[in-house]
Design a protein around this motif. Structure first.
Motif, PDB file in Angstrom:
ATOM      1  N   VAL A  26      -6.906  10.186 -14.575  1.00 29.80           N
ATOM      2  CA  VAL A  26      -8.276   9.675 -14.626  1.00 29.80           C
ATOM      3  C   VAL A  26      -8.473   8.664 -13.502  1.00 29.80           C
ATOM      4  O   VAL A  26      -7.619   7.799 -13.275  1.00 29.80           O
ATOM      5  N   VAL A  27      -9.591   8.777 -12.802  1.00 28.36           N
ATOM      6  CA  VAL A  27      -9.873   7.861 -11.690  1.00 28.36           C
ATOM      7  C   VAL A  27     -10.286   6.492 -12.224  1.00 28.36           C
ATOM      8  O   VAL A  27     -11.170   6.375 -13.067  1.00 28.36           O
ATOM      9  N   ASP A  28      -9.614   5.464 -11.718  1.00 24.83           N
ATOM     10  CA  ASP A  28      -9.951   4.069 -12.025  1.00 24.83           C
ATOM     11  C   ASP A  28     -10.393   3.420 -10.719  1.00 24.83           C
ATOM     12  O   ASP A  28      -9.587   3.263  -9.792  1.00 24.83           O
ATOM     13  N   GLU A  29     -11.679   3.045 -10.636  1.00 25.91           N
ATOM     14  CA  GLU A  29     -12.196   2.508  -9.380  1.00 25.91           C
ATOM     15  C   GLU A  29     -11.569   1.170  -9.005  1.00 25.91           C
ATOM     16  O   GLU A  29     -11.710   0.706  -7.872  1.00 25.91           O
ATOM     17  N   GLY A  30     -10.857   0.526  -9.925  1.00 23.67           N
ATOM     18  CA  GLY A  30     -10.205  -0.741  -9.609  1.00 23.67           C
ATOM     19  C   GLY A  30      -8.896  -0.581  -8.870  1.00 23.67           C
ATOM     20  O   GLY A  30      -8.344  -1.552  -8.353  1.00 23.67           O
ATOM     21  N   LEU A  31      -8.377   0.642  -8.777  1.00 24.11           N
ATOM     22  CA  LEU A  31      -7.105   0.882  -8.087  1.00 24.11           C
ATOM     23  C   LEU A  31      -7.356   1.241  -6.630  1.00 24.11           C
ATOM     24  O   LEU A  31      -8.331   1.918  -6.306  1.00 24.11           O
ATOM     25  N   ARG A  32      -6.457   0.823  -5.762  1.00 19.17           N
ATOM     26  CA  ARG A  32      -6.595   1.116  -4.334  1.00 19.17           C
ATOM     27  C   ARG A  32      -5.327   1.722  -3.735  1.00 19.17           C
ATOM     28  O   ARG A  32      -5.269   1.975  -2.539  1.00 19.17           O
ATOM     29  N   THR A  33      -4.299   1.931  -4.553  1.00 17.27           N
ATOM     30  CA  THR A  33      -3.017   2.376  -4.035  1.00 17.27           C
ATOM     31  C   THR A  33      -2.257   3.117  -5.124  1.00 17.27           C
ATOM     32  O   THR A  33      -2.573   3.006  -6.313  1.00 17.27           O
ATOM     33  N   LEU A  34      -1.243   3.884  -4.724  1.00 16.37           N
ATOM     34  CA  LEU A  34      -0.387   4.604  -5.673  1.00 16.37           C
ATOM     35  C   LEU A  34       0.917   3.847  -5.932  1.00 16.37           C
ATOM     36  O   LEU A  34       1.902   4.438  -6.379  1.00 16.37           O
ATOM     37  N   VAL A  35       0.906   2.548  -5.673  1.00 18.81           N
ATOM     38  CA  VAL A  35       2.152   1.778  -5.749  1.00 18.81           C
ATOM     39  C   VAL A  35       2.770   1.805  -7.148  1.00 18.81           C
ATOM     40  O   VAL A  35       3.998   1.743  -7.299  1.00 18.81           O
ATOM     41  N   ASP A  36       1.957   1.905  -8.217  1.00 20.04           N
ATOM     42  CA  ASP A  36       2.507   1.896  -9.572  1.00 20.04           C
ATOM     43  C   ASP A  36       3.468   3.049  -9.800  1.00 20.04           C
ATOM     44  O   ASP A  36       4.376   2.959 -10.639  1.00 20.04           O
ATOM     45  N   PHE A  37       3.292   4.146  -9.059  1.00 17.89           N
ATOM     46  CA  PHE A  37       4.142   5.317  -9.265  1.00 17.89           C
ATOM     47  C   PHE A  37       5.508   5.162  -8.601  1.00 17.89           C
ATOM     48  O   PHE A  37       6.353   6.044  -8.716  1.00 17.89           O
ATOM     49  N   ARG A  38       5.712   4.042  -7.912  1.00 17.99           N
ATOM     50  CA  ARG A  38       7.055   3.757  -7.395  1.00 17.99           C
ATOM     51  C   ARG A  38       7.971   3.273  -8.516  1.00 17.99           C
ATOM     52  O   ARG A  38       9.189   3.386  -8.423  1.00 17.99           O
TER      53      ARG A  38
ATOM     54  N   PHE B 137       0.847  -1.187   0.000  1.00 19.57           N
ATOM     55  CA  PHE B 137       0.000   0.000   0.000  1.00 19.57           C
ATOM     56  C   PHE B 137       0.883   1.238   0.000  1.00 19.57           C
ATOM     57  O   PHE B 137       1.744   1.397   0.861  1.00 19.57           O
ATOM     58  N   VAL B 138       0.672   2.108  -0.965  1.00 17.42           N
ATOM     59  CA  VAL B 138       1.407   3.372  -1.054  1.00 17.42           C
ATOM     60  C   VAL B 138       0.382   4.486  -1.182  1.00 17.42           C
ATOM     61  O   VAL B 138      -0.487   4.435  -2.054  1.00 17.42           O
ATOM     62  N   ASP B 139       0.443   5.482  -0.297  1.00 12.50           N
ATOM     63  CA  ASP B 139      -0.556   6.552  -0.348  1.00 12.50           C
ATOM     64  C   ASP B 139       0.056   7.916  -0.641  1.00 12.50           C
ATOM     65  O   ASP B 139      -0.589   8.952  -0.446  1.00 12.50           O
ATOM     66  N   HIS B 140       1.298   7.938  -1.132  1.00 13.78           N
ATOM     67  CA  HIS B 140       1.937   9.211  -1.481  1.00 13.78           C
ATOM     68  C   HIS B 140       2.932   8.970  -2.606  1.00 13.78           C
ATOM     69  O   HIS B 140       3.652   7.974  -2.613  1.00 13.78           O
ATOM     70  N   ALA B 141       2.947   9.871  -3.591  1.00 11.03           N
ATOM     71  CA  ALA B 141       3.881   9.724  -4.713  1.00 11.03           C
ATOM     72  C   ALA B 141       4.189  11.095  -5.295  1.00 11.03           C
ATOM     73  O   ALA B 141       3.353  12.007  -5.255  1.00 11.03           O
ATOM     74  N   VAL B 142       5.388  11.241  -5.821  1.00  8.95           N
ATOM     75  CA  VAL B 142       5.807  12.461  -6.523  1.00  8.95           C
ATOM     76  C   VAL B 142       6.225  12.062  -7.928  1.00  8.95           C
ATOM     77  O   VAL B 142       7.069  11.174  -8.100  1.00  8.95           O
TER      78      VAL B 142
END
Length: 426
Positions: A47-59, A2-7
Motif C-alpha cells: 500500500v502506498v504511504d505518501e509519508g515515505l520517501r525511500t525503501l530503506v525499511d526493507f534493508r 536513501f534506498v531506491d531498490h530492495a528485494v
C-alpha cells in the motif's frame, strides 16, 4: 539514508484445515457430518504511504508472511480468516517478480494497493463431502498453502520538476534557494548521491515538487558513474531543468555540457527528448558568466534560458513561475518499462485445454509435475482412509496412472509428487 531498490520475500497465509466432526445432539441419532471449513489465509498487500520517501525499511526486514486461516470447528463452524499483512511503500514504487521478471504493478498514488502474495483457501470439512451414497465421510482437506515469491521493489522518484546536470553545477544550492529542503552541499563532485525533494511554493499558494537528481557524467546511459541509478528517476518528472554552470568554474564548457547531458538522456530513453525542458543558466553572479551565456544562446537559439543565481537568488521568481505553467501543460509521465492498465479494458476468459501432466525419471524415481495435482497432494490428509481413496480416484480421472504406465512405471516403483513420495500400485 536513501534506498531506491530492495528485494524481499513475501508469503500469503496458509488456509486453515477443514475438520472431521459429527453432530452430537440429544434425540438426533446419526446426526451426520458437521466438520467446518478452515478460514482463508491472509494476503500480503503493498500500500502506498505518501509519508515515505525511500525503501530503506526493507534493508532491516526482508521477509513478510501473512497470517494463516484458523481451522474449522464442529457444528459446521467456519474458521476465522487470516488477517492481511499490509506493507507500506513510497509513491513511485514498481514491483516485479524477481525470478520470472513478470511485472506485477506500479504504485503511484497514495492509497494504491497491490496484492503480491495471495493467501490459500481454507480446507473443506467433512460436511462438504457428504452425499446420497457417502453419508458419513471420514475426510477433510488441509488448507491450501499461500502463494510465495521473491519480489523486486524499485523506487522512481515522483516529482514535477527534475534538475539535471553535471556534478557541482549548483543543483543542490538551487533546490535549497527555491524550497525549504536542506540538501547537503559541498564544493566537490558527487556531493548529492541520491535524489533530494523539495516543495516550491509560489506567492499565491500554488506549489509543485522539485527534485535534485544526482549528477550525470558522460556514459551514464551505459551505467557509468551513478548511471541508471540516476536515470530511472528522470522518467517520473514532468519537466526537466538543465542546470548549467555558466561561469565555467571547473573549467568545463557550458555549450558542451548541455550537448553531453542531452545525449545521455536520449541514449537512455528516446522519448525523453519530447519532455518539456528549460535551461537554468546558473552562477550568473560570477565572472565570465555573461559572455558564456551569449555564446550559449547563439549556439542553442531555440532553448528557453533563465539567467539565475542559486547563491544570490537572482531571477528565481520568474523561473519558478514559468516552471509551474509548464507543469500544468505537461502530460503525466510514464516509465518506459511499466505497463499501463487501461481502466476501460475488460478481461475475456476463454476455456483452454488443460495443462498436461509432465512425468520425468530422476535417480530411479518417477517425478510427476502439474501445479493442480501438486496442490491436491498438499491439501490431502493421507492419515484419513477416505481421503486416500479420493486422491486415488483423482489420479485415475486426471490420467496420471495411465501416464505413469506409459512412462514404464510398474508395481512397487517410487513416485514423487511435490514433497510426497508414494509406491506405485498397478
Amino acid at each position: 539514508m536513501f534506498v531506491d531498490h530492495a528485494v524481499i520475500y513475501v508469503k500469503g497465509g496458509n488456509g486453515g484445515n477443514g475438520i472431521v466432526a459429527w453432530r452430537r445432539e440429544k434425540y438426533v441419532p446419526r446426526g451426520g457430518p458437521a466438520g467446518g471449513d478452515g478460514g482463508h489465509g491472509g494476503d500480503v498487500v503493498l500500500v502506498v504511504d505518501e509519508g515515505l520517501r525511500t525503501l530503506v525499511d526493507f534493508r532491516y526486514q526482508r521477509h513478510f508472511k501473512a497470517k494463516a486461516g484458523e481451522p474449522g470447528g464442529s457444528a459446521n463452524r467456519h474458521g476465522a480468516n487470516g488477517e492481511d499483512l499490509v506493507v507500506k511503500v513510497p509513491p513511485g514504487t514498481t514491483v516485479r517478480d524477481r525470478d520470472t521478471g513478470e511485472f506485477l504493478g506500479d504504485l503511484v498514488r497514495p492509497g494504491d494497493r497491490l496484492v503480491v502474495a495471495r493467501g490459500g483457501r481454507g480446507g473443506r470439512g467433512n460436511a462438504h463431502f457428504a452425499n446420497s451414497v457417502r453419508k458419513a465421510p471420514e475426510i477433510a482437506e488441509k488448507g491450501e498453502p499461500g502463494e510465495e515469491r521473491v519480489i523486486e521493489l524499485e523506487l522512481r522518484v515522483l516529482a514535477d520538476v527534475g534538475l539535471v546536470g553535471y556534478p557541482s553545477v549548483g543543483k543542490s544550492t538551487l533546490l535549497r534557494a527555491v524550497t525549504r529542503a536542506e540538501p547537503k552541499v559541498g564544493a566537490y563532485p558527487f556531493t548529492t548521491l541520491h535524489p533530494e525533494l523539495g516543495v516550491v511554493e509560489l506567492s499565491d499558494g500554488r506549489s509543485f515538487v522539485m527534485a535534485d537528481l544526482p549528477g550525470l557524467i558522460e556514459g551514464a546511459h551505459a551505467g557509468r558513474g551513478l548511471g541508471h541509478q540516476f536515470l530511472r528517476h528522470v522518467e517520473r518528472t514532468r519537466v526537466l531543468v538543465h542546470v548549467i554552470d555558466m561561469a565555467a568554474v571547473d573549467g568545463r564548457d557550458p555549450v558542451e555540457d548541455y550537448r553531453v547531458i542531452e545525449h545521455e538522456l536520449e541514449k537512455y530513453r528516446a522519448d525523453l527528448a519530447d519532455r518539456p525542458r528549460v535551461v537554468a543558466a546558473n552562477k550568473m553572479d560570477l565572472p565570465n558568466a555573461i559572455e558564456n551565456l551569449e555564446r550559449f544562446r547563439a549556439t542553442y537559439p531555440d532553448l528557453e534560458v533563465f539567467p539565475i543565481s542559486g547563491a544570490t537568488h537572482q531571477g528565481l521568481r520568474p523561473f519558478a513561475e514559468r516552471l509551474y505553467d509548464l507543469i500544468q501543460a505537461a502530460p503525466e509521465p510514464v516509465s518506459a518499462d511499466v505497463e499501463v492498465a487501461d481502466p476501460t479494458a475488460r478481461k475475456v476468459y476463454r476455456l483452454s485445454d488443460e495443462e498436461p501432466v509432465k512425468i520425468r525419471k530422476e535417480d530411479g524415481v518417477f517425478v510427476v509435475e502439474h501445479p493442480e495435482i501438486e496442490k491436491i497432494v498438499q491439501m490431502t490428509n493421507f492419515d484419513q482412509y477416505d481421503a486416500v481413496k479420493r486422491f486415488q480416484r483423482i489420479m485415475k480421472l486426471r490420467g496420471v496412472d495411465d501416464a505413469l504406465r506409459a512412462h514404464g512405471a510398474k508395481d512397487g516403483d517410487v513416485i514423487r509428487i511435490g514433497d510426497v513420495v508414494f509406491d506405485f500400485v498397478d
